[in-house]
Scaffold this active site. Sequence first.
Site: not given
Ligand code: AMP
Length: 284
Positions: A34-35, A148, A184-185
Amino acid sequence: MQIIDNVAAFQRLTFKSSEHPVGFVPTMGALHAGHLELVRRSKKECAVTVASIFLNPKQFGPKEDLSAYPKPFKHDCELLEGEAVDYLFAPQAADLYGDEFSLTVYENRWSELLCGKFRPGHFAGVTTVVAKLFNIVQPDHAYFGLKDLQQYKIIEKMTRELNFKVTTIACPTVRESDGLALSSRNVYLSAEERAVAPLLYRTLDELKHAYLDGERSTARLIERGTAEIAREARFKLQYLEIRSWNDLSTMEQLPAANPTANPKFFIAIAAHLGQTRLIDNIIV
Ligand code: AMP
């Protein structure tokens, strides 16, 4: 890829005056596909791509998983290197905030809804760190995931209302083949929990189809979705809500379906599965 671990060094970089657009992908690390999809979008659209990894303590509540959050920094670097990211900004909290930090960027209309109700202070932590990162990185485009959705909407509002010269870009949620949104969770889930986790997205998808088949009552859709989640006792539902895409207001009756129109509303869900809090949404 150049790795910069302190604010002053990043602010000394000169690429910002010569190469545009600068794309920015802020993350908390523990990277997954996703990232990387956000990174790829930035690489496609921008001359320079900056990613950040910062596990922001201000967006975690005292009883949340800050200390348990996975931190595979070396592996994250390899993944970003593999996507040819130009700069990785990975500051320490003490450097980013300093000892005397006493300022909060707080959006006060949407931050207490949905996840905000269950995570007091969370979105203030998010807007504060994103405002700081925008000022340090000075991107032209910043990429966020719709996984999110509430976070994206609040950041987009902050960017507009505080006149940041940044275009925020929302990217679709990347999912496992069984529908579970990558997070990540997800590594916290036991094998049994992982097996039932896709129920979250299946329920959202079922509600979307019920709407497309003619159901217009929010109350009936929520009742149906709540019953669906309750069939799996391991889920503890926090909320299941339908809100307008434009202003996050509640809607009693949903408008007629129009596949060519912009997003009208979204269905959002948050639930604990064992110790793990999962969120997801579907946009209609
Ligand atoms: P985080 O590291 O969880 O703060 O996420 C960093 C970025 O990655 C944020 O903009 C999230 O919305 C995005 N993100 C996390 N999971 C996904 C996913 N499954 N698909 C698309 N973007 C994601």
